[in-house]
Design a protein around this motif. Structure first.
Motif, short mmCIF file in Angstrom:
data_model
loop_
_atom_site.label_atom_id
_atom_site.label_comp_id
_atom_site.label_asym_id
_atom_site.label_seq_id
_atom_site.Cartn_x
_atom_site.Cartn_y
_atom_site.Cartn_z
N TYR A 63 46.03 41.75 42.45
CA TYR A 63 45.21 40.69 43.06
C TYR A 63 45.33 39.38 42.32
N CYS A 64 46.01 39.37 41.18
CA CYS A 64 45.77 38.29 40.22
C CYS A 64 46.83 37.19 40.24
N GLN A 66 47.43 35.32 37.86
CA GLN A 66 47.86 35.02 36.50
C GLN A 66 48.85 36.02 35.92
N ALA A 104 40.49 34.77 29.48
CA ALA A 104 41.88 34.58 29.03
C ALA A 104 42.78 35.59 29.73
N THR A 134 35.97 37.26 28.58
CA THR A 134 36.77 38.31 29.22
C THR A 134 38.21 38.07 28.79
N LEU A 135 38.65 38.91 27.84
CA LEU A 135 39.89 38.62 27.12
C LEU A 135 40.84 39.81 27.16
N GLY A 136 40.62 40.73 28.10
CA GLY A 136 41.44 41.93 28.17
C GLY A 136 40.90 43.04 27.28
N ASN A 155 32.91 40.76 29.65
CA ASN A 155 33.27 41.21 31.01
C ASN A 155 34.57 42.01 30.97
N HIS A 156 34.50 43.19 31.51
CA HIS A 156 35.71 44.01 31.66
C HIS A 156 35.46 44.90 32.87
N ASN A 157 36.19 44.68 33.94
CA ASN A 157 35.90 45.36 35.19
C ASN A 157 36.67 46.66 35.34
N ILE A 196 36.19 44.75 42.65
CA ILE A 196 36.63 43.89 43.76
C ILE A 196 36.59 44.70 45.04
N ASN A 226 33.19 41.27 43.35
CA ASN A 226 34.08 40.20 43.78
C ASN A 226 34.63 40.52 45.16
N ASP A 227 34.63 39.51 46.04
CA ASP A 227 35.34 39.63 47.31
C ASP A 227 36.72 39.05 47.01
N ALA A 267 33.27 36.46 42.92
CA ALA A 267 34.30 35.68 43.65
C ALA A 267 34.12 35.84 45.15
N LEU A 295 38.19 31.09 37.95
CA LEU A 295 39.19 30.95 36.88
C LEU A 295 40.32 30.05 37.37
N1 SAM Z 1 42.59 39.29 31.72
C1 SAM Z 1 41.31 39.82 31.57
C2 SAM Z 1 41.16 41.16 32.22
O1 SAM Z 1 41.66 41.36 33.32
O2 SAM Z 1 40.51 42.02 31.61
C3 SAM Z 1 40.21 38.93 32.01
C4 SAM Z 1 40.28 38.07 33.26
S1 SAM Z 1 40.39 38.86 34.83
C5 SAM Z 1 40.88 37.55 35.82
C6 SAM Z 1 38.76 39.33 35.24
C7 SAM Z 1 38.48 40.01 36.56
O3 SAM Z 1 38.48 39.05 37.60
C8 SAM Z 1 39.43 41.07 37.05
O4 SAM Z 1 39.20 42.29 36.45
C9 SAM Z 1 39.09 41.13 38.53
O5 SAM Z 1 38.07 42.06 38.80
C10 SAM Z 1 38.61 39.70 38.83
N2 SAM Z 1 39.62 38.99 39.65
C11 SAM Z 1 40.80 38.53 39.23
N3 SAM Z 1 41.49 37.96 40.24
C12 SAM Z 1 40.72 38.07 41.34
C13 SAM Z 1 40.89 37.68 42.70
N4 SAM Z 1 42.00 37.10 43.14
N5 SAM Z 1 39.89 37.94 43.57
C14 SAM Z 1 38.75 38.55 43.14
N6 SAM Z 1 38.55 38.94 41.87
C15 SAM Z 1 39.51 38.71 40.97
#
Ligand code: SAM
Ligand code: DTB
Ligand code: SF4
Length: 324
Positions: A63-64, A66, A104, A134-136, A155-157, A196, A226-227, A267, A295
């Motif tokens: 989904y990311c 980054q 991060a 939220t740094l991994g 935060n750690h999902n 999510i 998060n949506d 989100a 973010l």
């Molecule tokens: N890199 C770190 C990690 O993943 O642990 C921290 C940042 S990460 C972006 C944090 C959370 O944001 C993810 O676990 C996810 O649940 C949520 N997230 C990231 N991208 C998203 C997106 N496109 N839509 C909704 N939620 C998102």
């Protein structure tokens, strides 16, 4: 008779799924009732995000924006300087944020980055804001060092249910995530953990996520739902949007299985109507991200949210936990 407002850790996936199956108005009524047992339903907690290190991440979360595994329009950048982060936090506070969350794009935290991250955290804390990062993945000593620097929340999902998880991420396991959450709890940090919806998962997978959250030794202090913000170039860039009523069900069931958690309508508000957001608050959501940007994606701006909360007669949550 079991009191539905009392937290339980023994929910089964079937029981959680059965909540999803309730008639909509019955589910929302039950969730709203439990919400009132622990919270003032006119209060909403306000957090603001900043990406302090963007892009180039080694993980492949589907989904990311980054992840280095996908070609997206998000430019990568280095870890920001502490004074720049602190200046952004000051602005966030002036705009009404109560908690400042630093994110991060790291697979895991490297010890060499700790001095800079610790300086950000202590500087943000000194402004009188709650701090979140939220740094991994974290090791136990790192979680303790973050706590010592003044961190309130980490935060750690878990992102989704355990059965669907490897359809979304394969570079780290569900257990890795649970281990980081353990390190966070053991360091005495408050936990922020959720997931999510909208990644192609079923109701059962959503129930699986909520069952896992409820089974944690302590329910998350903050529980973000998060949506999905679909990101072009990622595997989930073309995922079908979740029906609004189904999203409200997710919020309501989260409220019922983790009755004392602050549930964040996280989100995705950018593409939700005011009425849908109001239903989420009715169903037990009592936190949002504010400030125009998440973010890497957008969020309603300050004026839009101020008008929404005023029209709903809602106000910022009284700060009880972390000292501010
Ligand atoms: N890199 C770190 C990690 O993943 O642990 C921290 C940042 S990460 C972006 C944090 C959370 O944001 C993810 O676990 C996810 O649940 C949520 N997230 C990231 N991208 C998203 C997106 N496109 N839509 C909704 N939620 C998102
Ligand atoms: C969480 O559950 N949601 C936030 C926060 N924790 C770090 C992140 C949402 C990110 C949305 C996509 C983006 O802006 O890149
Ligand atoms: Fe990296 Fe976090 Fe994005 Fe996964 S969600 S790719 S770990 S920044």
């Amino acid at each position: 008779m079991i009191d539905p407002a009392q937290p339980r850790h023994d929910w089964t996936v079937e029981e959680v799924e059965a909540l999803f199956e309730l008639p909509f108005t019955e589910l929302v009524f039950r969730a709203a009732d439990v919400h009132r047992r622990w919270f003032d339903p006119t209060e909403v907690q306000l957090s603001q995000l900043l990406s302090v290190k963007t892009g180039g991440c080694a993980e492949n979360c589907g989904y990311c924006s980054q992840s280095a595994h996908f070609k997206t329009n998000t430019p990568a950048s280095k870890l920001m300087e502490a004074d720049v982060v602190i200046a952004a936090a000051k602005q966030a506070k002036e705009g009404g944020a109560q908690r400042f969350c630093m994110g991060a794009a790291w697979r895991d935290m490297k010890d060499r980055d700790m001095p800079k991250v610790a300086a950000m955290i202590s500087g943000v804390k000194a402004l009188g804001l709650e701090t979140c990062a939220t740094l991994g993945m974290l090791k136990p000593e790192q979680a303790k060092a973050l706590k010592d620097a003044g961190l309130d929340y980490y935060n750690h999902n878990l992102d989704t249910g355990p059965e669907y998880y490897d359809k979304v991420v394969t570079t780290r396991t569900y257990q890795d995530r649970l281990d980081t959450l353990e390190a966070v709890r053991d360091a005495g940090l408050s936990t922020c953990c959720g997931g999510i919806v909208g990644m192609g998962e079923t109701r059962r997978d959503r129930a699986g996520l909520l069952q896992q959250l409820a089974a944690l030794p302590a329910h998350p202090d903050s529980l973000p739902i998060n949506d999905l913000m679909p990101i072009p170039g990622t595997p989930l860039g073309g995922a079908a949007p979740v029906d609004g009523l189904e999203f409200v069900r997710m919020i309501a069931v989260a409220r019922l299985v983790c009755p004392k958690s602050v549930v964040r309508l996280s989100a995705g508000r950018e593409h939700m109507s005011r009425e849908l957001q109001a239903l989420c608050f009715l169903a037990g959501a009592n936190s949002i991200f504010v400030g125009g940007k998440l973010l890497t994606t957008s969020n309603p701006d300050q004026d839009t949210d101020a008008a929404l909360l005023a029209d709903l007669g809602m106000r910022p949550m009284t700060m009880k936990k972390a000292a501010v």
